[in-house]
Design an enzyme around this catalytic site. Structure first.
Site, PDB file in Angstrom:
ATOM      1  N   ASN A   7       0.849  -1.193   0.000  1.00  0.00           N
ATOM      2  CA  ASN A   7       0.000   0.000   0.000  1.00  0.00           C
ATOM      3  C   ASN A   7       0.891   1.252   0.000  1.00  0.00           C
ATOM      4  OD1 ASN A   7      -1.399   2.276   1.155  1.00  0.00           O
ATOM      5  ND2 ASN A   7      -3.053   0.897   1.716  1.00  0.00           N
ATOM      6  N   ASP A   9      -0.247   4.519   0.013  1.00  0.00           N
ATOM      7  CA  ASP A   9      -0.971   5.735   0.415  1.00  0.00           C
ATOM      8  C   ASP A   9      -0.082   6.767   1.111  1.00  0.00           C
ATOM      9  OD1 ASP A   9      -3.269   4.481  -0.444  1.00  0.00           O
ATOM     10  OD2 ASP A   9      -4.100   4.136   1.560  1.00  0.00           O
ATOM     11  N   HIS A  10       0.856   6.255   1.925  1.00  0.00           N
ATOM     12  CA  HIS A  10       1.629   7.202   2.742  1.00  0.00           C
ATOM     13  C   HIS A  10       2.597   8.048   1.916  1.00  0.00           C
ATOM     14  CE1 HIS A  10      -0.185   6.112   6.449  1.00  0.00           C
ATOM     15  NE2 HIS A  10      -0.065   4.847   6.112  1.00  0.00           N
ATOM     16  N   HIS A  43      -5.868   3.469  -1.388  1.00  0.00           N
ATOM     17  CA  HIS A  43      -7.205   3.748  -0.847  1.00  0.00           C
ATOM     18  C   HIS A  43      -7.606   5.142  -1.336  1.00  0.00           C
ATOM     19  CE1 HIS A  43      -9.852   3.994   3.061  1.00  0.00           C
ATOM     20  NE2 HIS A  43     -10.536   4.279   1.968  1.00  0.00           N
ATOM     21  N   ARG A  45      -9.860   7.833  -0.826  1.00  0.00           N
ATOM     22  CA  ARG A  45     -10.824   8.222   0.206  1.00  0.00           C
ATOM     23  C   ARG A  45     -11.755   9.300  -0.313  1.00  0.00           C
ATOM     24  NH1 ARG A  45      -8.858   6.365   5.589  1.00  0.00           N
ATOM     25  NH2 ARG A  45     -10.641   7.481   6.404  1.00  0.00           N
ATOM     26  N   ARG A  49      -7.713  12.692   0.908  1.00  0.00           N
ATOM     27  CA  ARG A  49      -6.661  13.240   1.767  1.00  0.00           C
ATOM     28  C   ARG A  49      -5.263  12.823   1.345  1.00  0.00           C
ATOM     29  NH1 ARG A  49      -7.544   9.989   7.388  1.00  0.00           N
ATOM     30  NH2 ARG A  49      -9.607  10.870   7.177  1.00  0.00           N
ATOM     31  N   HIS A  50      -5.148  11.714   0.626  1.00  0.00           N
ATOM     32  CA  HIS A  50      -3.800  11.359   0.134  1.00  0.00           C
ATOM     33  C   HIS A  50      -3.850  10.969  -1.349  1.00  0.00           C
ATOM     34  CE1 HIS A  50      -5.395   7.533   1.484  1.00  0.00           C
ATOM     35  NE2 HIS A  50      -5.028   7.671   2.744  1.00  0.00           N
ATOM     36  N   GLU A  70      -8.815   0.212  -2.709  1.00  0.00           N
ATOM     37  CA  GLU A  70      -9.648   0.213  -1.489  1.00  0.00           C
ATOM     38  C   GLU A  70     -10.643   1.349  -1.585  1.00  0.00           C
ATOM     39  OE1 GLU A  70      -7.735   0.639   2.310  1.00  0.00           O
ATOM     40  OE2 GLU A  70      -6.404  -1.011   1.848  1.00  0.00           O
ATOM     41  N   THR A 101      -7.950   3.370   8.534  1.00  0.00           N
ATOM     42  CA  THR A 101      -9.138   2.533   8.684  1.00  0.00           C
ATOM     43  C   THR A 101      -9.127   1.886  10.074  1.00  0.00           C
ATOM     44  OG1 THR A 101      -8.844   2.070   6.355  1.00  0.00           O
ATOM     45  CG2 THR A 101     -10.493   0.762   7.504  1.00  0.00           C
ATOM     46  N   GLU A 151     -10.595  -9.616   3.566  1.00  0.00           N
ATOM     47  CA  GLU A 151      -9.302  -9.253   4.140  1.00  0.00           C
ATOM     48  C   GLU A 151      -9.534  -9.145   5.644  1.00  0.00           C
ATOM     49  OE1 GLU A 151      -7.109  -5.821   2.622  1.00  0.00           O
ATOM     50  OE2 GLU A 151      -6.224  -5.578   4.621  1.00  0.00           O
ATOM     51  N   HIS A 191      -3.264  -4.767   8.016  1.00  0.00           N
ATOM     52  CA  HIS A 191      -3.388  -3.602   8.890  1.00  0.00           C
ATOM     53  C   HIS A 191      -2.460  -3.748  10.090  1.00  0.00           C
ATOM     54  CE1 HIS A 191      -4.908   0.097  10.483  1.00  0.00           C
ATOM     55  NE2 HIS A 191      -5.582   0.249   9.355  1.00  0.00           N
TER      56      HIS A 191
HETATM   57  N1  PXP Z   1      -5.690  -3.129   4.683  1.00  0.00           N
HETATM   58  C1  PXP Z   1      -6.601  -2.144   4.769  1.00  0.00           C
HETATM   59  C2  PXP Z   1      -8.019  -2.474   4.464  1.00  0.00           C
HETATM   60  C3  PXP Z   1      -6.229  -0.824   5.097  1.00  0.00           C
HETATM   61  O1  PXP Z   1      -7.154   0.141   5.163  1.00  0.00           O
HETATM   62  C4  PXP Z   1      -4.870  -0.547   5.331  1.00  0.00           C
HETATM   63  C5  PXP Z   1      -4.423   0.842   5.665  1.00  0.00           C
HETATM   64  O2  PXP Z   1      -4.739   1.712   4.658  1.00  0.00           O
HETATM   65  C6  PXP Z   1      -3.952  -1.601   5.217  1.00  0.00           C
HETATM   66  C7  PXP Z   1      -4.387  -2.883   4.921  1.00  0.00           C
HETATM   67  C8  PXP Z   1      -2.488  -1.395   5.419  1.00  0.00           C
HETATM   68  O3  PXP Z   1      -2.279  -1.102   6.769  1.00  0.00           O
HETATM   69  P1  PXP Z   1      -0.864  -0.587   7.238  1.00  0.00           P
HETATM   70  O4  PXP Z   1      -0.629   0.720   6.542  1.00  0.00           O
HETATM   71  O5  PXP Z   1      -1.038  -0.440   8.727  1.00  0.00           O
HETATM   72  O6  PXP Z   1       0.133  -1.623   6.837  1.00  0.00           O
END
Ligand code: PXP
Length: 241
Positions: A7, A9-10, A43, A45, A49-50, A70, A101, A151, A191
């Site tokens: 992921n 997103d960050h 994701h 959103r 936001r990102h 997502e 989330t 998931e 997560h």
């Molecule tokens: N799975 C889902 C559904 C999420 O919303 C996220 C965070 O956006 C992740 C996995 C990944 O989580 P993390 O960034 O804590 O690894």
């Protein structure tokens, strides 16, 4: 073999901090793929936001591995998903104030809405997973409404402190994963997974895929994205034995 979806997103959060063009989540996603990621997750959103819409379209057109989008189950997101046609959609609950989330979908309460939503996405040729808490009722409800898979939320496991609490959370995840597999669904987990806590989860043969974001992005600041992805992949493969 278990797979890893990274992921990014960050990276978009960092870009947003200065309203700049860099760092680019798409460029990082492509490097993650080259380093062994089996898929990329973003994701989109509601508040943008990102990740932005343009990132989603660019990813669809440039990435080579499995694209997991997502989304919250809203009308706007449904039309974007049907236009983009990612390989997979993971439906998540979304609250405006949350940092990330916070929990799984309440599938039973929203069963009618989710059933139609899932059916429309599946008719569009998209694999659908529901992000759920590690609870047997949530697994069964996901199957009942026609989801391809789930998931399983590993956040409480990641936050658990002490052996007993950690073991209890692991057991919930294992039981949910085993049930999901038994009834024929694709079974993912994610997560809060990081370089310290992923191995016991990776050891569960019922889990097909791991979704990891924050820990890989944080590690990449020190080591670069290539090494950060490679090391996570090594741990997942090692956990499987
Ligand atoms: N799975 C889902 C559904 C999420 O919303 C996220 C965070 O956006 C992740 C996995 C990944 O989580 P993390 O960034 O804590 O690894």
């Amino acid at each position: 073999m278990p797979t890893l979806s990274v992921n990014v997103d960050h990276i978009a959060t960092l870009r947003k901090a200065r309203g700049a063009k860099e760092p680019d989540p798409v460029a990082v996603a492509l490097r993650a793929e080259l380093s062994g990621a089996d898929g990329i997750t973003v994701h989109l959103r509601e508040d943008r936001r990102h990740i932005q819409d343009k990132d989603v379209f660019l990813l669809k057109n440039t990435m080579k591995t499995k694209f997991n989008l997502e989304l919250a189950a809203t009308k706007e997101m449904l039309s974007i998903a049907l236009e983009v046609k990612p390989d997979m959609v993971t439906l998540v609950p979304e609250k405006r104030q949350e940092l990330t989330t916070e929990g799984g979908l309440d599938v039973r309460t929203h069963a009618d809405h989710l059933k139609k939503f899932v059916a429309t996405l599946r008719d569009g040729g998209i694999h659908v997973n529901l992000f759920i808490d590690p609870a047997p009722e949530a697994v069964k409800a996901s199957h009942k409404i026609g989801s391809n898979g789930v998931e399983i939320h590993t956040g409480l496991y990641a936050e658990a402190r002490g052996e007993a609490a950690t073991e209890a959370e692991l057991k919930k995840i294992y039981d949910a994963a085993a049930l999901s597999k038994r009834i024929g669904m694709k079974t993912h987990a994610g997560h809060g997974l990081d370089y310290r806590n992923i191995v016991p989860i990776a050891a569960m043969p019922e889990i097909d895929e791991f979704a990891v974001g924050f820990s890989i992005m944080a590690r990449s600041v020190y080591t670069g994205i290539e090494e950060a992805v490679r090391e996570m992949k090594r741990l997942i493969m090692g956990g499987r034995g």
